[in-house]
Design a protein around this motif. Structure first.
Motif, PDB file in Angstrom:
ATOM      1  N   TYR A  49      74.456  64.883  18.446  1.00  0.00           N
ATOM      2  CA  TYR A  49      74.989  65.696  19.538  1.00  0.00           C
ATOM      3  C   TYR A  49      74.252  65.423  20.838  1.00  0.00           C
ATOM      4  O   TYR A  49      74.843  65.470  21.920  1.00  0.00           O
ATOM      5  CB  TYR A  49      74.906  67.178  19.173  1.00  0.00           C
ATOM      6  N   ALA A  50      72.958  65.123  20.745  1.00  0.00           N
ATOM      7  CA  ALA A  50      72.204  64.758  21.943  1.00  0.00           C
ATOM      8  C   ALA A  50      72.760  63.478  22.553  1.00  0.00           C
ATOM      9  O   ALA A  50      72.787  63.318  23.773  1.00  0.00           O
ATOM     10  CB  ALA A  50      70.722  64.593  21.599  1.00  0.00           C
ATOM     11  N   SER A  73      64.189  57.323  21.956  1.00  0.00           N
ATOM     12  CA  SER A  73      63.207  57.564  23.017  1.00  0.00           C
ATOM     13  C   SER A  73      63.884  57.971  24.321  1.00  0.00           C
ATOM     14  O   SER A  73      63.332  58.757  25.100  1.00  0.00           O
ATOM     15  CB  SER A  73      62.345  56.310  23.237  1.00  0.00           C
ATOM     16  N   GLU A  74      65.101  57.463  24.576  1.00  0.00           N
ATOM     17  CA  GLU A  74      65.837  57.834  25.786  1.00  0.00           C
ATOM     18  C   GLU A  74      66.258  59.293  25.731  1.00  0.00           C
ATOM     19  O   GLU A  74      66.202  60.012  26.728  1.00  0.00           O
ATOM     20  CB  GLU A  74      67.072  56.937  25.949  1.00  0.00           C
ATOM     21  N   LEU A  75      66.687  59.741  24.557  1.00  0.00           N
ATOM     22  CA  LEU A  75      67.119  61.129  24.403  1.00  0.00           C
ATOM     23  C   LEU A  75      65.948  62.087  24.584  1.00  0.00           C
ATOM     24  O   LEU A  75      66.090  63.158  25.168  1.00  0.00           O
ATOM     25  CB  LEU A  75      67.754  61.324  23.026  1.00  0.00           C
ATOM     26  N   LEU A  76      64.776  61.676  24.082  1.00  0.00           N
ATOM     27  CA  LEU A  76      63.590  62.522  24.204  1.00  0.00           C
ATOM     28  C   LEU A  76      63.063  62.526  25.633  1.00  0.00           C
ATOM     29  O   LEU A  76      62.644  63.561  26.158  1.00  0.00           O
ATOM     30  CB  LEU A  76      62.500  62.036  23.242  1.00  0.00           C
ATOM     31  N   LYS A  77      63.097  61.359  26.278  1.00  0.00           N
ATOM     32  CA  LYS A  77      62.579  61.242  27.645  1.00  0.00           C
ATOM     33  C   LYS A  77      63.380  62.121  28.600  1.00  0.00           C
ATOM     34  O   LYS A  77      62.819  62.709  29.524  1.00  0.00           O
ATOM     35  CB  LYS A  77      62.630  59.780  28.093  1.00  0.00           C
ATOM     36  N   GLN A  78      64.666  62.221  28.366  1.00  0.00           N
ATOM     37  CA  GLN A  78      65.513  63.020  29.237  1.00  0.00           C
ATOM     38  C   GLN A  78      65.632  64.464  28.758  1.00  0.00           C
ATOM     39  O   GLN A  78      66.448  65.232  29.272  1.00  0.00           O
ATOM     40  CB  GLN A  78      66.887  62.370  29.339  1.00  0.00           C
ATOM     41  N   LYS A  79      64.829  64.824  27.752  1.00  0.00           N
ATOM     42  CA  LYS A  79      64.759  66.203  27.255  1.00  0.00           C
ATOM     43  C   LYS A  79      66.122  66.722  26.819  1.00  0.00           C
ATOM     44  O   LYS A  79      66.459  67.899  27.005  1.00  0.00           O
ATOM     45  CB  LYS A  79      64.163  67.128  28.318  1.00  0.00           C
ATOM     46  N   LEU A  80      66.911  65.836  26.207  1.00  0.00           N
ATOM     47  CA  LEU A  80      68.214  66.235  25.698  1.00  0.00           C
ATOM     48  C   LEU A  80      68.104  66.846  24.313  1.00  0.00           C
ATOM     49  O   LEU A  80      69.077  67.370  23.781  1.00  0.00           O
ATOM     50  CB  LEU A  80      69.163  65.032  25.663  1.00  0.00           C
ATOM     51  N   ILE A  81      66.910  66.771  23.731  1.00  0.00           N
ATOM     52  CA  ILE A  81      66.688  67.361  22.419  1.00  0.00           C
ATOM     53  C   ILE A  81      65.229  67.765  22.313  1.00  0.00           C
ATOM     54  O   ILE A  81      64.346  67.082  22.849  1.00  0.00           O
ATOM     55  CB  ILE A  81      67.059  66.367  21.291  1.00  0.00           C
ATOM     56  N   SER A  86      60.041  65.379  16.163  1.00  0.00           N
ATOM     57  CA  SER A  86      60.527  64.177  16.849  1.00  0.00           C
ATOM     58  C   SER A  86      59.474  63.080  16.923  1.00  0.00           C
ATOM     59  O   SER A  86      59.796  61.891  16.895  1.00  0.00           O
ATOM     60  CB  SER A  86      61.008  64.537  18.257  1.00  0.00           C
ATOM     61  N   SER A  87      58.181  63.468  17.010  1.00  0.00           N
ATOM     62  CA  SER A  87      57.118  62.465  17.107  1.00  0.00           C
ATOM     63  C   SER A  87      56.916  61.709  15.799  1.00  0.00           C
ATOM     64  O   SER A  87      56.267  60.666  15.788  1.00  0.00           O
ATOM     65  CB  SER A  87      55.803  63.138  17.525  1.00  0.00           C
ATOM     66  N   ASP A  88      57.475  62.224  14.702  1.00  0.00           N
ATOM     67  CA  ASP A  88      57.330  61.559  13.405  1.00  0.00           C
ATOM     68  C   ASP A  88      58.305  60.405  13.241  1.00  0.00           C
ATOM     69  O   ASP A  88      58.148  59.599  12.314  1.00  0.00           O
ATOM     70  CB  ASP A  88      57.575  62.554  12.257  1.00  0.00           C
ATOM     71  N   CYS A  89      59.324  60.362  14.090  1.00  0.00           N
ATOM     72  CA  CYS A  89      60.458  59.474  13.825  1.00  0.00           C
ATOM     73  C   CYS A  89      60.721  58.503  14.974  1.00  0.00           C
ATOM     74  O   CYS A  89      60.413  58.778  16.125  1.00  0.00           O
ATOM     75  CB  CYS A  89      61.727  60.294  13.567  1.00  0.00           C
ATOM     76  N   SER A  90      61.315  57.397  14.614  1.00  0.00           N
ATOM     77  CA  SER A  90      61.838  56.440  15.580  1.00  0.00           C
ATOM     78  C   SER A  90      63.244  56.075  15.119  1.00  0.00           C
ATOM     79  O   SER A  90      63.606  56.302  13.967  1.00  0.00           O
ATOM     80  CB  SER A  90      60.966  55.182  15.646  1.00  0.00           C
ATOM     81  N   GLY A  91      64.022  55.526  16.017  1.00  0.00           N
ATOM     82  CA  GLY A  91      65.366  55.146  15.603  1.00  0.00           C
ATOM     83  C   GLY A  91      66.325  55.040  16.761  1.00  0.00           C
ATOM     84  O   GLY A  91      65.918  54.917  17.925  1.00  0.00           O
ATOM     85  N   TYR A  92      67.598  55.159  16.461  1.00  0.00           N
ATOM     86  CA  TYR A  92      68.646  54.964  17.459  1.00  0.00           C
ATOM     87  C   TYR A  92      69.912  55.681  17.000  1.00  0.00           C
ATOM     88  O   TYR A  92      70.029  56.115  15.844  1.00  0.00           O
ATOM     89  CB  TYR A  92      68.937  53.473  17.658  1.00  0.00           C
ATOM     90  N   VAL A  93      70.849  55.828  17.931  1.00  0.00           N
ATOM     91  CA  VAL A  93      72.155  56.411  17.636  1.00  0.00           C
ATOM     92  C   VAL A  93      73.224  55.411  18.044  1.00  0.00           C
ATOM     93  O   VAL A  93      73.144  54.828  19.129  1.00  0.00           O
ATOM     94  CB  VAL A  93      72.366  57.741  18.387  1.00  0.00           C
ATOM     95  N   ILE A  94      74.198  55.218  17.185  1.00  0.00           N
ATOM     96  CA  ILE A  94      75.331  54.352  17.507  1.00  0.00           C
ATOM     97  C   ILE A  94      76.513  55.225  17.895  1.00  0.00           C
ATOM     98  O   ILE A  94      76.951  56.077  17.121  1.00  0.00           O
ATOM     99  CB  ILE A  94      75.718  53.457  16.308  1.00  0.00           C
ATOM    100  N   ALA A  95      77.005  55.029  19.126  1.00  0.00           N
ATOM    101  CA  ALA A  95      78.229  55.683  19.582  1.00  0.00           C
ATOM    102  C   ALA A  95      79.347  54.665  19.436  1.00  0.00           C
ATOM    103  O   ALA A  95      79.332  53.615  20.079  1.00  0.00           O
ATOM    104  CB  ALA A  95      78.096  56.138  21.031  1.00  0.00           C
ATOM    105  N   ASN A  96      80.303  54.965  18.576  1.00  0.00           N
ATOM    106  CA  ASN A  96      81.337  53.985  18.228  1.00  0.00           C
ATOM    107  C   ASN A  96      82.709  54.554  18.570  1.00  0.00           C
ATOM    108  O   ASN A  96      83.107  55.597  18.043  1.00  0.00           O
ATOM    109  CB  ASN A  96      81.250  53.660  16.734  1.00  0.00           C
TER     110      ASN A  96
END
Length: 429
Positions: A49-50, A73-81, A86-96
């Motif tokens: 959702y972020a 990291s982009e979602l966290l940097k912009q405080k969208l979530i 969150s600091s435990d995890c890394s990853g990405y979201v695919i918008a398809n």
């Protein structure tokens, strides 16, 4: 000399106690890891959702059959979530973009979001590292990368002010908020002047330029009027009597200008059910022309509790300056279900067995057929009965065959999806 036993009662008790302690520690670790895994799964769903908020904020549009990768990291940097894990995890979201079958628009509104995260060697999304094999990668420049949006200037007080000749003009100022740079009020340049000794219309110009050189301009019109002259009645003796002084309108004997509440982002956000609304997440500041920054005085009312259902939530931000001037602004949030929906596994009927599979009956006689279905855990076991020759034999919905005339007919038993069929050969004599 009697040999001393190694395992004494005391040692046995100590050994059992150690084993219990070790066992308890292992259970605690396993429970903790399981709880962490649940939290990571919830975080994974929140990221989806972020990501939709990110595309909206960054003004990114996906065309049909396009996809885009959004780093966590982009979602966290912009405080969208906001999430404690969150600091435990890394990853990405695919918008398809799945495309819109009945839409002629180039921009797609049917977008699927899938988060892939890796968290402390405890949880990894299935398929982590994969990207869509079909479609085109969207490389549209984000609003942050290519800022083309002008700052927003809000004037303190009225846009049109009226004064009288001889009054004093007091500059109230303005506030400037940029979508990327935030509060850039101090960079506003004010030009123009007001000559209150001369009637006329004067323009004050406020210019604000952000770090990407986007320029915003606002103006205030100040109208200076002649004072009304008291009419002298004819045939009156020329007696110099004191007259009351003409009241001076618009002279600021006290502060009557409301503060300005600003928001960095203008879009409506989505909040997961079960989470609290972050009332400060999108608020920029509350500034007053006299008191300055009074953000700490803001009070928030409305739906400020935990989101318990899907729907719309409204927040009202209220701030009052030291002179008692009150300003209000509102924001809207949407409650959405971030939990992974339970998928229903459809088990189809593979085979249908009819007992007996061949039968001979007389005209007017009946025979009940028994039906067995494989697999036994099929989702829908409903079947339909039919006869290839109803003049010879008929069959009802309960599988009862009735002989009508001499001859042969085939009774067919068919599954709901039509993929499985069982038969019985009927001979009527």
């Amino acid at each position: 000399m009697e040999e001393t036993k190694w395992l004494t009662k005391t040692k046995i008790i100590i050994l059992i106690s150690l084993l219990l302690i070790i066992g308890t520690i292992i259970i605690i670790i396993m429970v903790h890891r399981n709880n962490l895994r649940k939290e990571y799964i919830k975080y994974e769903n929140q990221l989806e959702y972020a990501a939709s908020n990110y595309l909206l904020k960054e003004k990114i549009t996906l065309k049909e059959n396009e996809w885009r990768e959004i780093n966590v990291s982009e979602l966290l940097k912009q405080k969208l979530i906001t999430n404690d894990r969150s600091s435990d995890c890394s990853g990405y979201v695919i918008a398809n973009s799945l495309g819109d079958k009945n839409s002629s628009k180039e921009e797609s509104s049917n977008i699927e979001y899938k988060a892939y995260i890796k968290c402390n060697k405890i949880y990894v999304t299935k398929g982590y590292g994969t990207k869509p094999s079909d479609g085109k990668l969207n490389t549209q420049i984000t609003q942050t990368e290519n800022d083309t949006e002008k700052p927003e200037i809000t004037l303190f007080g009225d846009r049109i002010m009226s004064l009288f000749v001889g009054d004093k003009y007091e500059e109230l100022g303005a506030v400037s908020i940029d979508n990327i740079d935030g509060d850039i009020t101090k960079q506003i340049k004010i030009s123009g002047s007001v000559d209150t000794n001369k009637a006329g219309s004067y323009t004050i110009t406020y210019t604000s330029i952000d770090s990407s050189k986007n320029k915003a301009i606002e103006t205030r019109e100040v109208i200076v009027k002649e004072k009304a002259i008291e009419e002298v009645k004819p045939n009156q003796p020329d007696v110099k009597t004191p007259t009351p002084q003409q009241p001076v309108p618009n002279v600021q004997t006290r502060d009557t200008t409301k503060p300005i509440i600003s928001f960095r982002n203008k879009y409506d956000a989505k909040v997961c059910i079960g989470d609290r609304i972050n009332i400060n997440e999108y608020m920029q500041s509350a500034l007053d022309n006299v008191d300055g920054d009074i953000s700490s005085k803001i009070r928030v009312t409305g739906d400020t509790l935990t989101v318990m259902r899907e729907g719309t939530y409204n927040l009202v931000y209220t701030v009052t300056d030291s002179a008692g001037n009150t300003a209000q602004a509102s924001r809207r949030y949407y409650g959405v279900n971030c939990e992974t929906p339970k998928t229903t596994v459809i088990v189809s009927v593979r085979s249908i067995y009819v007992t007996p599979n061949a039968v001979t009956i007389n005209v007017g006689s009946t025979q009940k057929l028994t039906v067995s279905i494989s697999p036994s855990d099929a989702t829908d076991k409903t079947v339909t009965f039919s006869s290839s020759n109803q003049k010879v034999a008929t069959v009802n919905s309960n599988g009862v065959v009735t002989g009508k005339s001499k001859g042969t007919a085939q009774i067919r038993v068919t599954s709901v999806d039509g993929k499985a069929v069982g038969t019985c050969e009927v001979t009527v004599q």
